[in-house]
Design a protein around this motif. Structure first.
Motif, mmCIF file in Angstrom:
data_model
loop_
_atom_site.group_PDB
_atom_site.id
_atom_site.type_symbol
_atom_site.label_atom_id
_atom_site.label_comp_id
_atom_site.label_asym_id
_atom_site.label_seq_id
_atom_site.Cartn_x
_atom_site.Cartn_y
_atom_site.Cartn_z
ATOM 1 N N ASP A 91 0.812 -1.213 0.000
ATOM 2 C CA ASP A 91 0.000 0.000 0.000
ATOM 3 C C ASP A 91 0.849 1.269 0.000
ATOM 4 N N PHE A 92 2.026 1.188 0.603
ATOM 5 C CA PHE A 92 2.914 2.346 0.686
ATOM 6 C C PHE A 92 4.349 1.917 0.405
ATOM 7 N N ALA A 93 5.132 2.866 -0.089
ATOM 8 C CA ALA A 93 6.553 2.604 -0.336
ATOM 9 C C ALA A 93 7.389 3.741 0.220
ATOM 10 N N ILE A 94 8.387 3.396 1.006
ATOM 11 C CA ILE A 94 9.370 4.368 1.474
ATOM 12 C C ILE A 94 10.585 4.261 0.570
ATOM 13 N N THR A 95 11.042 5.378 0.044
ATOM 14 C CA THR A 95 12.257 5.378 -0.773
ATOM 15 C C THR A 95 13.397 5.997 0.037
ATOM 16 N N ILE A 96 14.550 5.398 -0.051
ATOM 17 C CA ILE A 96 15.724 5.901 0.675
ATOM 18 C C ILE A 96 16.929 5.812 -0.255
ATOM 19 N N ASP A 97 17.706 6.881 -0.330
ATOM 20 C CA ASP A 97 18.884 6.891 -1.202
ATOM 21 C C ASP A 97 19.972 5.991 -0.631
ATOM 22 N N SER A 98 20.804 5.476 -1.529
ATOM 23 C CA SER A 98 21.850 4.536 -1.110
ATOM 24 C C SER A 98 23.216 5.189 -0.989
ATOM 25 N N ASP A 99 23.251 6.537 -1.038
ATOM 26 C CA ASP A 99 24.556 7.222 -0.986
ATOM 27 C C ASP A 99 24.999 7.562 0.425
ATOM 28 N N GLY A 100 24.239 7.106 1.420
ATOM 29 C CA GLY A 100 24.642 7.285 2.806
ATOM 30 C C GLY A 100 24.199 8.571 3.464
ATOM 31 N N GLN A 101 23.518 9.452 2.725
ATOM 32 C CA GLN A 101 23.089 10.716 3.332
ATOM 33 C C GLN A 101 21.896 10.526 4.261
ATOM 34 N N HIS A 102 21.118 9.467 4.051
ATOM 35 C CA HIS A 102 19.946 9.202 4.881
ATOM 36 C C HIS A 102 20.232 8.129 5.932
ATOM 37 N N PHE A 103 19.515 8.206 7.027
ATOM 38 C CA PHE A 103 19.670 7.262 8.117
ATOM 39 C C PHE A 103 18.447 6.335 8.169
ATOM 40 N N PRO A 104 18.628 5.039 7.941
ATOM 41 C CA PRO A 104 17.485 4.112 8.045
ATOM 42 C C PRO A 104 16.774 4.197 9.395
ATOM 43 N N ALA A 194 -0.017 16.009 -5.451
ATOM 44 C CA ALA A 194 -0.717 17.129 -4.816
ATOM 45 C C ALA A 194 -1.944 17.526 -5.620
ATOM 46 N N TRP A 195 -1.833 17.469 -6.932
ATOM 47 C CA TRP A 195 -2.979 17.792 -7.790
ATOM 48 C C TRP A 195 -4.113 16.782 -7.628
ATOM 49 N N LYS A 196 -3.783 15.603 -7.138
ATOM 50 C CA LYS A 196 -4.808 14.579 -6.879
ATOM 51 C C LYS A 196 -5.298 14.633 -5.430
ATOM 52 N N ASP A 197 -5.048 15.771 -4.789
ATOM 53 C CA ASP A 197 -5.516 16.025 -3.414
ATOM 54 C C ASP A 197 -4.822 15.159 -2.368
ATOM 55 N N VAL A 198 -3.626 14.660 -2.688
ATOM 56 C CA VAL A 198 -2.824 13.964 -1.690
ATOM 57 C C VAL A 198 -2.223 15.011 -0.755
ATOM 58 N N GLU A 199 -2.225 14.740 0.544
ATOM 59 C CA GLU A 199 -1.598 15.650 1.495
ATOM 60 C C GLU A 199 -0.082 15.433 1.443
ATOM 61 N N VAL A 200 0.653 16.460 1.042
ATOM 62 C CA VAL A 200 2.110 16.382 0.956
ATOM 63 C C VAL A 200 2.688 17.176 2.121
ATOM 64 N N LYS A 201 3.512 16.535 2.934
ATOM 65 C CA LYS A 201 4.045 17.207 4.117
ATOM 66 C C LYS A 201 5.471 16.767 4.392
ATOM 67 N N ASN A 202 6.157 17.563 5.194
ATOM 68 C CA ASN A 202 7.532 17.264 5.623
ATOM 69 C C ASN A 202 7.553 16.729 7.048
ATOM 70 N N ILE A 203 8.532 15.868 7.321
ATOM 71 C CA ILE A 203 8.895 15.531 8.693
ATOM 72 C C ILE A 203 10.412 15.650 8.779
ATOM 73 N N PRO A 204 10.964 16.027 9.916
ATOM 74 C CA PRO A 204 12.421 16.199 10.011
ATOM 75 C C PRO A 204 13.173 14.866 9.969
ATOM 76 N N ILE A 205 14.300 14.873 9.284
ATOM 77 C CA ILE A 205 15.178 13.700 9.238
ATOM 78 C C ILE A 205 16.616 14.150 9.425
ATOM 79 N N GLN A 206 17.481 13.181 9.720
ATOM 80 C CA GLN A 206 18.910 13.456 9.812
ATOM 81 C C GLN A 206 19.521 13.439 8.404
#
Length: 398
Positions: A91-104, A194-206
């Motif tokens: 139902d949902f997919a989380i995408t995370i870059d593999s260059d090490g900038q993101h923290f799992p 967003a044009w399909k009325d999906v709520e797009v929001k930010n949450i803080p990450i490292q």
């Protein structure tokens, strides 16, 4: 953090993690292992890597993998990952870059936010601290640029629109049509969601940019050009589709009378807002952007959340009978600023618009006149509305 609880939530919410990768041999293993601590619902898309990525992935045979024989771009890797995730009925997919900038270890933040908004079509973008000392200056600038255009195209203000650490609603994604295949895809997908009325929001990450091991594949000239072309097209679609649709929905929801009073007249608007609306309308009306005045003033009034009726009314300072006089005033100002002297008469302008032979002088004078007019009319409007408000308050108090 209770890892077992997070694992259960990921299962219950039917979420998978997609890891697109291209020549990130130094950081790939660390990212995969970090995600595996939280879930086995992982899809890895190897976008034609030419380093040791393929060898590294041989150690993860139990993970669903997609391998491109040649590099196709991050957008295509994500599109393929979404398609695979949808076929596996996530139902949902989380995408995370593999260059090490993101923290799992930030994945639980996405899961908790999703759980709190269960039942909603939600797209979450991890907001990086762009003031972090490790963040390159060009990334900070690019993010601000992207945030601005996303706001223009959707009316939604975000702190970070470029982060690749995201959670997508696959039930929406599967019904969208995409055209881009590179880095610009991540802009296309959030705008169309967003044009399909999906709520797009930010949450803080490292975030961590370790230049000793991180490999960036962003090509400043080529990719920035692609992004600019995409934004130009999306702004065009915004004007002819998104905002007219939203306008119609607002009228239908509120009723014509209430919409007219609240949205157009802005009866409760402050003197400052009304004055700025006058300034905007006057500036556009005096500007040399003939043929686009109505579109520009209404679009900008919507984006800037100003009074649309007032802005439109004052943009009509350029009604046909006034045009020769506006051009005359613009040429006079242009000559004064540039120190030039042009021979013409107002009769010539009325007859054949000779002023356009002196385009540079006209443009300089026109924008100067627009700026002066906006300031003068806006200032007068502010004084007038401030006085009117005080008078109305005094009557109410009596």
């Amino acid at each position: 953090m209770n890892i077992e609880l997070i694992k259960q939530k990921i299962t219950d919410l039917n979420v998978c993690v997609i890891i697109p990768t291209y020549n990130n041999q130094h950081t790939l293993k660390r990212v995969i292992d970090g995600v595996l601590e939280l879930t086995n619902n992982i899809l890895i898309v190897n976008d034609g890597s030419t380093d040791t990525t393929t060898s590294i992935l041989k150690n993860y045979q139990n993970i669903n993998q997609i391998h491109f024989p040649k590099n196709k771009g991050k957008g295509m890797a994500l599109r393929k990952g979404f398609k695979q995730a949808i076929s596996l009925e996530y139902d949902f997919a989380i995408t995370i870059d593999s260059d090490g900038q993101h923290f799992p270890s930030d994945i639980p933040n996405f899961i908790n936010e999703l759980e709190q908004n269960k039942g909603k079509d939600l797209l979450i973008i991890g907001a990086r601290n762009m003031n972090h000392e490790s963040v390159p200056g060009k990334s900070s600038f690019g993010n601000k640029f992207s945030n601005f255009w996303f706001w223009i195209e959707t009316g939604i203000k975000l702190k970070d629109t470029q982060s690749g650490f995201r959670l997508y609603p696959l039930n929406v994604i599967k019904n969208l049509k995409f055209y881009t295949t590179k880095f610009e895809f991540e802009i296309e997908v959030i705008v169309k969601s967003a044009w399909k009325d999906v709520e797009v929001k930010n949450i803080p990450i490292q975030v961590l940019y370790d230049e000793s091991e991180r490999v960036s594949h962003f090509r400043p000239f080529k990719d920035f050009t692609r992004i600019s072309i995409l934004n130009t097209w999306l702004v065009f679609l915004t004007g002819i589709y998104y905002f007219p649709r939203r306008l119609f929905r607002n009228i239908k929801k509120k009723g014509l009378k209430k919409f007219f009073v609240e949205d157009l007249l802005g009866s409760n608007d402050s003197p400052k807002k009304k004055a700025l609306s006058i300034a905007l309308g006057t500036f556009i009306g005096f500007s040399p952007l003939w043929g686009f005045h109505t579109f520009l003033v209404l679009t900008l009034a919507i984006f800037l959340k100003l009074n649309k009726a007032i802005s439109f009314a004052f943009s009509n300072v350029s009604l046909p009978p006034f045009i020769p006089f506006i051009i005359f005033a613009s040429l006079e100002l242009g000559q004064w600023i540039l120190g030039e002297k042009i021979s013409y008469s107002i009769e010539e302008m009325i007859a054949n618009f000779e002023a356009f032979k002196h385009l540079k002088t006209y443009l300089v004078g026109s924008f100067t006149l627009a700026s002066i007019g906006a300031f003068v009319f806006g200032f007068i409007g502010y004084i007038f509305f401030s006085f009117s408000n005080k008078k109305n308050m005094a009557v109410k108090n009596d």
